[in-house]
Design a protein around this motif. Sequence first.
Motif, mmCIF file in Angstrom:
data_model
loop_
_atom_site.group_PDB
_atom_site.id
_atom_site.type_symbol
_atom_site.label_atom_id
_atom_site.label_comp_id
_atom_site.label_asym_id
_atom_site.label_seq_id
_atom_site.Cartn_x
_atom_site.Cartn_y
_atom_site.Cartn_z
ATOM 1 N N UNK A 72 13.614 -46.218 29.409
ATOM 2 C CA UNK A 72 13.588 -47.582 29.947
ATOM 3 C C UNK A 72 14.494 -47.688 31.170
ATOM 4 N N UNK A 73 15.665 -47.042 31.137
ATOM 5 C CA UNK A 73 16.559 -47.088 32.291
ATOM 6 C C UNK A 73 15.931 -46.426 33.501
ATOM 7 N N UNK A 74 15.235 -45.311 33.320
ATOM 8 C CA UNK A 74 14.564 -44.648 34.436
ATOM 9 C C UNK A 74 13.457 -45.527 35.007
ATOM 10 N N UNK A 75 12.710 -46.212 34.137
ATOM 11 C CA UNK A 75 11.664 -47.115 34.627
ATOM 12 C C UNK A 75 12.259 -48.298 35.375
ATOM 13 N N UNK A 84 9.678 -50.194 37.684
ATOM 14 C CA UNK A 84 8.374 -50.114 37.037
ATOM 15 C C UNK A 84 8.359 -51.009 35.806
ATOM 16 N N UNK A 85 7.234 -51.648 35.544
ATOM 17 C CA UNK A 85 7.139 -52.472 34.331
ATOM 18 C C UNK A 85 7.262 -51.607 33.089
ATOM 19 N N UNK A 86 8.054 -52.046 32.135
ATOM 20 C CA UNK A 86 8.264 -51.287 30.908
ATOM 21 C C UNK A 86 8.482 -52.256 29.764
ATOM 22 N N UNK A 87 7.967 -51.901 28.589
ATOM 23 C CA UNK A 87 8.123 -52.719 27.388
ATOM 24 C C UNK A 87 8.690 -51.845 26.279
#
Length: 393
Positions: A259-262, A267-270
């Motif tokens: 999630x941190x990389x996204x 970038x959208x991340x869930x």
Amino acid sequence: MTITSRGIGLLVGACLLLLLGFRFGYPELTLLGTAAAIAVGCAVGAAAWRPRLGVDRLADPDRVGRGEPATMTLTIRNGGRVRSANLIAEDRCGNRPVPVPLLRLRPGRDTTVSYPVPTHRRGVVPVGPLRVTGRDALGLVVVARAHGDVARVWVHPRIHPLTAVPAGVARSMDGRVDRVPHGSITFDSLREYVVGDELRRVHWRTSARIGELMVRENLDTSLPQLVVLLDDRAAAHPVVVDGVAESFESACEAAASVVAAARREELPVALVLVADPGAGDDFLDRLAAAELRTTSRIVSEERELADAGGEPLRAVLNRLRQQRLGDTLVFLTGPGGRDDLGQLGTLRAAYPSVLAAVFGDAARTPAQPAGVQVLDVADGVEFAAEWDGVRRW
């Protein structure tokens, strides 16, 4: 308020002395019984005195990574006007008591005490309230009272740096990842015309300015949408040592890293937890509060679980297939979740790219479900290395 064994003995002795003194007419016994009863009454009155203490807490910082230092600072003020506070106090930091000296704290004065907060484990550490114990000089009566509120220190999982991010499969005019093949959407650069280039790609304004035919080079961009599914079922992480499942801790570190990389690449991340349907804006706080749950503790809609046969993983996969939150699914589980990897194949229509990571599995069987790439890793560090080596990124 609690009467100590000494106080109980003195009170019983006072009653016996008074009874014998009045019954047999011994004034000396009556006098001793009266003195003992007065001593117990004075002890109750002294212990009943409630100090006016103001307690302020400051966690610096209140959100830290696992293993990073954190300090709790207490400022205690005596709000009384006459009597100095001379008490025994202790603060609660997680499961351990922390002694706080309150000796001769004069009226209107304050004292400050600081101590480190343990951050060697991921989780939410409750701190407080301050527990003040008052007793009389003879130790006959003890009174314990709580002062101040409970503060919380959020210990986040470690984040391992990830270099690669998913490229995605859906073309996007606003995309920032240019690793999608072909070239038809976004302008990239100009180059000189070569025989065979289409004339509709000639940039006539630039060609007229420099006197040579120049051709536009386009590329396709994508905006990957990631879904990180963390398996927080107790059955997926069966190995627990001293109350800690290391495979689950590693899975939390991997989830935080992805999630941190996204987020770094915008970038959208869930982030989705199998057994915890709750949601929150801060993914690190959710991971800090995440804990293993048995089936009986899972809070979910009864209809959804009934349709999935009471299995939470099947229920959340059905929900992900219907909602289609992204194009790349990352499933993080433990040794007990390997047998459930076959269910991920049902998401291939909704998620073209599916990756699963199994943490702490000593067997390390090489079999992989169709359409799902499986990483067998020991911990978060090994996951980061394997993640950067995935070809589809």
